[in-house]
Design an enzyme around this catalytic site. Structure first.
Site: not given
Ligand code: GAR
Length: 205
Positions: A172, A14, A141, A109
């Site tokens: 994706t 991300n 928050t 999320h």
């Molecule tokens: C992503 O799916 C993000 O939405 C999730 O972790 C992954 C990180 O992937 N976040 C959470 O679960 C937050 N509680 P990335 O390091 O490849 O972006």
């Protein structure tokens, strides 16, 4: 351009999608630094490869959550971000930290909040028999995954899906939804007011 610091704990896909969006000079934000609470987070090396400043402070190196956050806050003072983007950052920020950057911290999320906050979100969506899944970008928050929603995107749940296959499909759409949400915030077209995300009416422009 608005100054952004991205917080990661893992691979940082991300973070990379945000970084790629910011390479367009007309994009209203730039990433000035990437922070991780894990020294070996894959995203740190990817950011450094692209010439972005990185810093890591590990929770185990501090006596308390407060001391850990104080170290992060001190570095943030130097980076002077307008916006902080949590992108796979797996640690809860304290109310004091959030208050310091009130209305300026975003999180992504991988569920259609308010469904399935917290961990194991994909397995819980499958267990609930959901036929769609998706992602949510929201203001941070104090309550975990509870802040006002800025943007969401949905994907189908397909027969035979596992938590991993569903996570990959959701990821994706995360990669297009986070840059879109950050653009809205950086342009001032969405704001947090009285605990709600107020989105400018595009027709009224
Ligand atoms: C992503 O799916 C993000 O939405 C999730 O972790 C992954 C990180 O992937 N976040 C959470 O679960 C937050 N509680 P990335 O390091 O490849 O972006």
């Amino acid at each position: 351009r608005q100054r952004v610091v991205v917080f990661i704990s893992g691979g940082g896909s991300n973070m990379m999608s945000l970084l790629n969006a910011t390479t367009d000079p007309s994009y209203p934000a730039e990433i000035v630094a990437v922070f991780s609470d894990k020294a070996d987070a894959g995203g740190l090396a990817k950011a450094a490869d692209r010439g972005i400043a990185t810093f890591a402070f590990l929770r185990k190196d501090y006596d308390s959550k407060e001391a850990h956050e104080a170290a992060i806050l001190a570095e943030l003072e130097r980076q002077a971000p307008d916006i902080i983007c949590l992108a796979g950052y797996m640690r809860l920020l304290s109310g004091a930290f959030i208050g310091r950057y009130e209305g300026r911290i975003l999180n992504i999320h991988p569920s259609l909040l308010p469904l399935f906050p917290g961990l194991h979100t994909h397995q819980r969506a499958l267990d609930a028999g959901m036929r769609i899944a998706g992602c949510t970008v929201h203001y941070v928050t104090e309550g975990m995954d509870e802040g006002p929603i800025i943007a969401q995107a949905a994907v189908p749940v397909l027969p035979g899906d596992t938590a991993d296959s569903l996570a990959a499909r959701v990821l994706t759409v995360e990669h297009s939804t986070y840059p879109l949400a950050l653009k809205l915030v950086a342009e001032g077209r969405v704001k947090m007011e009285d605990g709600r995300a107020v989105i400018e009416d595009p027709v009224a422009q």
